[in-house]
Design a protein around this motif. Structure first.
Motif, PDB file in Angstrom:
ATOM      1  N   TRP A  72      37.832  42.482  53.306  1.00  0.00           N
ATOM      2  CA  TRP A  72      36.627  42.317  52.487  1.00  0.00           C
ATOM      3  C   TRP A  72      36.180  43.601  51.788  1.00  0.00           C
ATOM      4  CZ3 TRP A  72      32.713  37.957  52.855  1.00  0.00           C
ATOM      5  CH2 TRP A  72      33.366  36.766  53.202  1.00  0.00           C
ATOM      6  N   THR A  73      37.136  44.443  51.414  1.00  0.00           N
ATOM      7  CA  THR A  73      36.829  45.582  50.560  1.00  0.00           C
ATOM      8  C   THR A  73      37.560  45.398  49.237  1.00  0.00           C
ATOM      9  OG1 THR A  73      38.709  46.911  51.325  1.00  0.00           O
ATOM     10  CG2 THR A  73      36.635  47.113  52.556  1.00  0.00           C
ATOM     11  N   ALA A  74      37.094  46.083  48.196  1.00  0.00           N
ATOM     12  CA  ALA A  74      37.733  45.984  46.884  1.00  0.00           C
ATOM     13  C   ALA A  74      39.174  46.482  46.939  1.00  0.00           C
ATOM     14  CB  ALA A  74      36.930  46.770  45.856  1.00  0.00           C
ATOM     15  N   ASP A  75      39.405  47.613  47.614  1.00  0.00           N
ATOM     16  CA  ASP A  75      40.754  48.183  47.688  1.00  0.00           C
ATOM     17  C   ASP A  75      41.714  47.244  48.405  1.00  0.00           C
ATOM     18  OD1 ASP A  75      39.953  50.418  46.335  1.00  0.00           O
ATOM     19  OD2 ASP A  75      39.710  51.671  48.127  1.00  0.00           O
ATOM     20  N   ALA A  76      41.259  46.667  49.532  1.00  0.00           N
ATOM     21  CA  ALA A  76      42.132  45.767  50.294  1.00  0.00           C
ATOM     22  C   ALA A  76      42.457  44.515  49.495  1.00  0.00           C
ATOM     23  CB  ALA A  76      41.480  45.404  51.622  1.00  0.00           C
ATOM     24  N   ALA A  77      41.452  43.974  48.799  1.00  0.00           N
ATOM     25  CA  ALA A  77      41.680  42.770  47.996  1.00  0.00           C
ATOM     26  C   ALA A  77      42.673  43.052  46.873  1.00  0.00           C
ATOM     27  CB  ALA A  77      40.364  42.265  47.433  1.00  0.00           C
ATOM     28  N   ALA A  78      42.533  44.203  46.231  1.00  0.00           N
ATOM     29  CA  ALA A  78      43.456  44.559  45.146  1.00  0.00           C
ATOM     30  C   ALA A  78      44.893  44.651  45.662  1.00  0.00           C
ATOM     31  CB  ALA A  78      43.033  45.880  44.521  1.00  0.00           C
TER      32      ALA A  78
ATOM     33  N   GLY B 239      37.963  44.085  43.279  1.00  0.00           N
ATOM     34  CA  GLY B 239      39.333  44.520  43.538  1.00  0.00           C
ATOM     35  C   GLY B 239      40.356  43.710  42.771  1.00  0.00           C
ATOM     36  N   VAL B 240      40.119  42.389  42.645  1.00  0.00           N
ATOM     37  CA  VAL B 240      41.030  41.535  41.874  1.00  0.00           C
ATOM     38  C   VAL B 240      41.039  41.955  40.405  1.00  0.00           C
ATOM     39  CG1 VAL B 240      41.509  39.175  41.118  1.00  0.00           C
ATOM     40  CG2 VAL B 240      40.759  39.607  43.472  1.00  0.00           C
ATOM     41  N   VAL B 241      39.876  42.295  39.875  1.00  0.00           N
ATOM     42  CA  VAL B 241      39.795  42.780  38.486  1.00  0.00           C
ATOM     43  C   VAL B 241      40.677  44.009  38.309  1.00  0.00           C
ATOM     44  CG1 VAL B 241      38.282  43.829  36.749  1.00  0.00           C
ATOM     45  CG2 VAL B 241      37.500  41.842  38.046  1.00  0.00           C
ATOM     46  N   GLY B 242      40.584  44.944  39.255  1.00  0.00           N
ATOM     47  CA  GLY B 242      41.394  46.155  39.162  1.00  0.00           C
ATOM     48  C   GLY B 242      42.878  45.862  39.207  1.00  0.00           C
ATOM     49  N   ALA B 243      43.297  44.967  40.099  1.00  0.00           N
ATOM     50  CA  ALA B 243      44.716  44.624  40.210  1.00  0.00           C
ATOM     51  C   ALA B 243      45.223  43.950  38.937  1.00  0.00           C
ATOM     52  CB  ALA B 243      44.931  43.711  41.418  1.00  0.00           C
ATOM     53  N   ALA B 244      44.421  43.033  38.387  1.00  0.00           N
ATOM     54  CA  ALA B 244      44.827  42.335  37.172  1.00  0.00           C
ATOM     55  C   ALA B 244      44.998  43.315  36.006  1.00  0.00           C
ATOM     56  CB  ALA B 244      43.794  41.262  36.825  1.00  0.00           C
ATOM     57  N   ARG B 245      44.076  44.230  35.889  1.00  0.00           N
ATOM     58  CA  ARG B 245      44.169  45.192  34.783  1.00  0.00           C
ATOM     59  C   ARG B 245      45.399  46.078  34.922  1.00  0.00           C
ATOM     60  NH1 ARG B 245      37.746  46.882  34.252  1.00  0.00           N
ATOM     61  NH2 ARG B 245      37.123  45.021  33.068  1.00  0.00           N
ATOM     62  N   ARG B 246      45.739  46.493  36.142  1.00  0.00           N
ATOM     63  CA  ARG B 246      46.934  47.324  36.329  1.00  0.00           C
ATOM     64  C   ARG B 246      48.198  46.579  35.922  1.00  0.00           C
ATOM     65  NH1 ARG B 246      44.068  49.221  40.846  1.00  0.00           N
ATOM     66  NH2 ARG B 246      45.017  47.670  42.252  1.00  0.00           N
ATOM     67  N   LEU B 247      48.170  45.248  36.072  1.00  0.00           N
ATOM     68  CA  LEU B 247      49.342  44.439  35.707  1.00  0.00           C
ATOM     69  C   LEU B 247      49.302  43.974  34.263  1.00  0.00           C
ATOM     70  CD1 LEU B 247      49.561  42.277  38.959  1.00  0.00           C
ATOM     71  CD2 LEU B 247      51.041  44.199  38.309  1.00  0.00           C
ATOM     72  N   GLY B 248      48.288  44.368  33.521  1.00  0.00           N
ATOM     73  CA  GLY B 248      48.194  43.982  32.115  1.00  0.00           C
ATOM     74  C   GLY B 248      47.688  42.574  31.896  1.00  0.00           C
TER      75      GLY B 248
ATOM     76  N   ALA C 212      26.599  41.401  37.351  1.00  0.00           N
ATOM     77  CA  ALA C 212      26.130  41.145  35.987  1.00  0.00           C
ATOM     78  C   ALA C 212      26.729  42.150  35.009  1.00  0.00           C
ATOM     79  CB  ALA C 212      24.601  41.195  35.936  1.00  0.00           C
ATOM     80  N   ALA C 213      26.797  43.419  35.406  1.00  0.00           N
ATOM     81  CA  ALA C 213      27.341  44.447  34.516  1.00  0.00           C
ATOM     82  C   ALA C 213      28.812  44.189  34.211  1.00  0.00           C
ATOM     83  CB  ALA C 213      27.171  45.827  35.145  1.00  0.00           C
ATOM     84  N   LEU C 214      29.535  43.623  35.176  1.00  0.00           N
ATOM     85  CA  LEU C 214      30.957  43.325  34.974  1.00  0.00           C
ATOM     86  C   LEU C 214      31.189  41.957  34.357  1.00  0.00           C
ATOM     87  CD1 LEU C 214      32.377  44.705  38.349  1.00  0.00           C
ATOM     88  CD2 LEU C 214      32.588  45.739  36.076  1.00  0.00           C
TER      89      LEU C 214
END
Length: 337
Positions: free
Chosen positions: A222-228, A254-263, A282-284
């Protein structure tokens, strides 16, 4: 330092009258009370909490027991509880029990609570049978947030309903290849929320006539890094989900970060829904199922203080369930053709 004798001298009354006034005794004449309070204010007198406790039999301290403080939920709810307590002249004593409960071993001791606190707010921390027995013997007023403990009054949301709302939103958009991030790893397996949200995800897909791909139901802490780290492998290549439901907004980030790294573009290539309505949601532009975390803290505090003030002859409500709400933003859309 100003003493109670100084207040008595300024108000022209006895020390005993000042003491009765500051302890809210009904025996003090209203005009005298006003004079004493004005004198105390002018002299900036602060009563000794120890003396006040001895006189009233109360500490005006509430224990708040949490499993961790590194998650947004617990930090947010503790802030609301502490603010609500201060408004009623109470204080919070934080206890963090990060270890999982085990039979034959207690993380709790009587001296942690007895004569130190007037009540307990219990934040989604399970107990061993030994610990439950101790809490019964202490017989302190207690309110749970999240997972209930026996018949203890509880403030909660419907975690299953929250997860189903996220799945049903994605299904309504036309998604049929949906992954889930947030079933429990061992470090949080004792908490009820991950299991409830994961079970609801599976049930919603089955009811829609869709298979549950267990390789797309991901365990994480349940952390952003682990989810990514967990979601990135299933987002590689053509055989990937078109949507992800994350069991918390922190994991959705974390999913947002992983998706962006994969394009991958969100939501054109991958739709995403979280749960919580985190400060950053809301900001994201994150689509999420909102729960009002501060409201849960305020409700639990109000419930507990009412129980303390009214005593055992007026037991509080056994359950308060707060609602959740789907907030549609920018991260969810129909799957691309």
């Amino acid at each position: 330092m100003t003493t109670i004798a100084d207040v008595a001298k300024r108000a022209g009354v006895s020390v005993a009258t000042v003491s009765r006034t500051l302890h809210h005794s009904a025996k003090v004449d209203p005009r005298t009370r006003e004079r004493v309070l004005q004198a105390a204010s002018e002299l900036e007198y602060v009563a000794s909490p120890t003396a006040t406790s001895l006189a009233s039999g109360r500490t005006r301290v509430i224990a708040v027991v949490a499993p961790m403080m590194s998650r947004w939920f617990f930090a947010s709810i503790l802030t609301a509880i502490e603010q609500s307590l201060r408004e009623d002249d109470y204080h919070a004593l934080l206890m963090v029990l990060e270890d999982q409960p085990t039979e034959g071993h207690s993380r709790l001791a009587p001296e942690m609570f007895a004569k130190r606190v007037d009540g307990i707010v219990w934040l989604n921390v399970p107990l061993s049978s030994q610990e439950e027995d101790l809490m019964r013997r202490l017989a302190l007023p207690m309110v749970c947030v999240g997972a209930p403990i026996g018949e203890t009054p509880t403030v909660m949301i419907d975690d299953r309903r929250a997860a189903r709302a996220g799945v049903e939103h994605l299904l309504a958009l036309g998604h049929r290849r949906i992954a889930f991030v947030g079933t429990a790893v061992e470090s949080i397996a004792h908490m009820s929320t991950p299991a409830a949200r994961g079970d609801a995800f599976r049930e919603a897909l089955i009811e829609a006539g869709l298979p549950v791909r267990e390789d797309w139901v991901l365990d994480t802490d349940w952390t952003a890094d682990a989810a990514a780290a967990m979601v990135e492998p299933i987002l590689r290549g053509p055989d990937r989900p078109t949507a992800v439901l994350a069991a918390s907004d922190e994991m959705a980030i974390g999913v947002v970060g992983a998706a962006r790294r994969l394009g991958l573009r969100i939501p054109e290539d991958l739709s995403l829904v979280g749960i919580d309505d985190h400060t950053f949601a809301a900001a994201l532009g994150l689509t999420t199922v909102r729960q009002d975390v501060p409201a849960q803290g305020r409700a639990a505090t109000s419930l507990l203080l009412s129980a303390i003030e009214q005593g055992a002859d007026h037991p509080p409500a056994t359950r308060i369930e707060l609602g959740t709400e789907l907030i549609v933003r920018d991260t969810s859309a129909p799957p691309s053709s």
